[in-house]
Design a protein around this motif. Structure first.
Motif, mmCIF file in Angstrom:
data_model
loop_
_atom_site.group_PDB
_atom_site.id
_atom_site.type_symbol
_atom_site.label_atom_id
_atom_site.label_comp_id
_atom_site.label_asym_id
_atom_site.label_seq_id
_atom_site.Cartn_x
_atom_site.Cartn_y
_atom_site.Cartn_z
ATOM 1 N N GLU A 205 0.806 -1.225 0.000
ATOM 2 C CA GLU A 205 0.000 0.000 0.000
ATOM 3 C C GLU A 205 0.836 1.271 0.000
ATOM 4 O OE1 GLU A 205 -3.627 0.443 0.199
ATOM 5 O OE2 GLU A 205 -3.249 -1.485 -0.766
ATOM 6 N N VAL A 206 2.127 1.108 0.286
ATOM 7 C CA VAL A 206 2.994 2.282 0.410
ATOM 8 C C VAL A 206 4.236 2.132 -0.466
ATOM 9 C CG1 VAL A 206 4.317 3.772 1.970
ATOM 10 C CG2 VAL A 206 2.180 2.754 2.764
ATOM 11 N N PHE A 207 4.263 2.889 -1.536
ATOM 12 C CA PHE A 207 5.408 2.938 -2.445
ATOM 13 C C PHE A 207 5.747 4.417 -2.597
ATOM 14 C CE2 PHE A 207 7.726 3.256 -6.299
ATOM 15 C CZ PHE A 207 8.299 2.031 -6.567
ATOM 16 N N LEU A 208 6.819 4.822 -1.941
ATOM 17 C CA LEU A 208 7.105 6.253 -1.861
ATOM 18 C C LEU A 208 7.989 6.727 -3.013
ATOM 19 C CD1 LEU A 208 7.833 6.622 1.968
ATOM 20 C CD2 LEU A 208 5.686 7.013 0.752
ATOM 21 N N ILE A 209 7.638 7.895 -3.524
ATOM 22 C CA ILE A 209 8.474 8.577 -4.511
ATOM 23 C C ILE A 209 9.042 9.818 -3.826
ATOM 24 C CG2 ILE A 209 8.472 9.883 -6.687
ATOM 25 C CD1 ILE A 209 7.989 6.966 -7.249
ATOM 26 N N ASN A 210 10.331 9.985 -3.945
ATOM 27 C CA ASN A 210 10.975 11.191 -3.418
ATOM 28 C C ASN A 210 11.506 11.982 -4.601
ATOM 29 O OD1 ASN A 210 12.596 13.139 -2.234
ATOM 30 N ND2 ASN A 210 14.044 11.690 -1.333
ATOM 31 N N PHE A 211 10.824 13.099 -4.875
ATOM 32 C CA PHE A 211 11.292 13.998 -5.922
ATOM 33 C C PHE A 211 12.091 15.084 -5.226
ATOM 34 C CE2 PHE A 211 10.507 17.918 -8.494
ATOM 35 C CZ PHE A 211 11.202 17.520 -9.627
#
Ligand SMILES: [Zn+2]
Length: 249
Positions: A205-211
């Motif tokens: 449920e949690v797939f983080l993108i760090n821009f």
């Protein structure tokens, strides 16, 4: 080929910049035929808004970029107007509309330290831009990961004219344990404009993108609207006002 967002056939080839051209990206683009004209157009709309109003508004003039018409980049947020240097010097911004509320202290040399609130009332265009960058960079640079990640909710969100927020946070701290998405030359080219795109898988449920752009990290969960991941970042970040949470409806 079918559009990676809406699934409709791609009839004409339009060039899609994964990171907006307005942030200095010239080369990190989707392969032609990956995205349809309708999606490309709707992306241009929220990109333009995201770059001119709100939290990203100051990054653009700070970068010393020219607009397509050859003028210094402009932006506005919270009633303040930002304009880049006439000579396109990086980190030089003309700010107009400052009030006493913005001034934190006056220095001995007569200069001021000012506080500029990070978030505009409506950061929907920024959250859409972050989600778009996440999907497209995964598709372009990490195809295997793209295939196993559930991106249906975010695709539907981008495909519809929705004004509901998708939560994201900003932080000045460099988040830990993230891995880069762009590879090889793409990664190098983005570094030149002080940009990184990274990811971290937490659970389905949690797939983080760090821009990361210049001095700030933007974090968003691309897999769902689950917000359980936010609390640890808030606890770790004492740069109050820089780590804000959007409400969901
Ligand atoms: Zn499409």
């Amino acid at each position: 080929m079918n559009c990676i967002i809406c699934g409709n056939p791609v009839t004409k080839n339009s060039l899609e910049h994964i990171v907006p051209e307005g942030l200095g990206n010239k080369s990190y683009t989707l392969d032609l035929g990956s995205i349809c004209g309708t999606c490309n157009n709707s992306f241009s709309n929220f990109e333009a808004k995201a770059l001119s109003v709100g939290i990203l508004a100051m990054s653009k003039p700070m970068g010393g970029y020219a607009t397509k018409k050859g003028k210094p980049a402009k932006g506005e947020s919270h009633g303040l107007k930002f304009e880049g240097s006439k000579n396109y010097i990086k980190n030089q911004v003309i700010v107009s509309g400052l009030t006493e509320d913005n001034v934190i202290k006056t220095n001995d040399d007569g200069s001021y330290v000012v506080h500029i609130p990070d978030f505009d009332k409506n950061e929907v265009p920024v959250s859409k831009l972050l989600l778009k960058i996440g999907i497209e960079s995964l598709y372009q640079s990490q195809r295997a990961l793209y295939k196993v990640t559930n991106l249906e909710a975010v695709k539907t969100y981008l495909d519809k004219k929705s004004n509901i927020d998708w939560p994201f946070i900003t932080t000045k701290l460099k988040p830990l344990d993230f891995k880069p998405i762009p590879r090889f030359q793409d990664k190098v080219n983005l570094k030149k404009i002080q940009c990184e795109i990274l990811y971290k898988t937490v659970n389905p449920e949690v797939f983080l993108i760090n821009f990361r752009y210049r001095f700030l990290s933007y974090l968003i969960n691309i897999a769902s609207r689950d917000m359980s991941w936010i609390a640890p970042y808030q606890a770790a970040d004492d740069t109050l006002g820089l780590c804000l949470l959007k409400k969901t409806k």
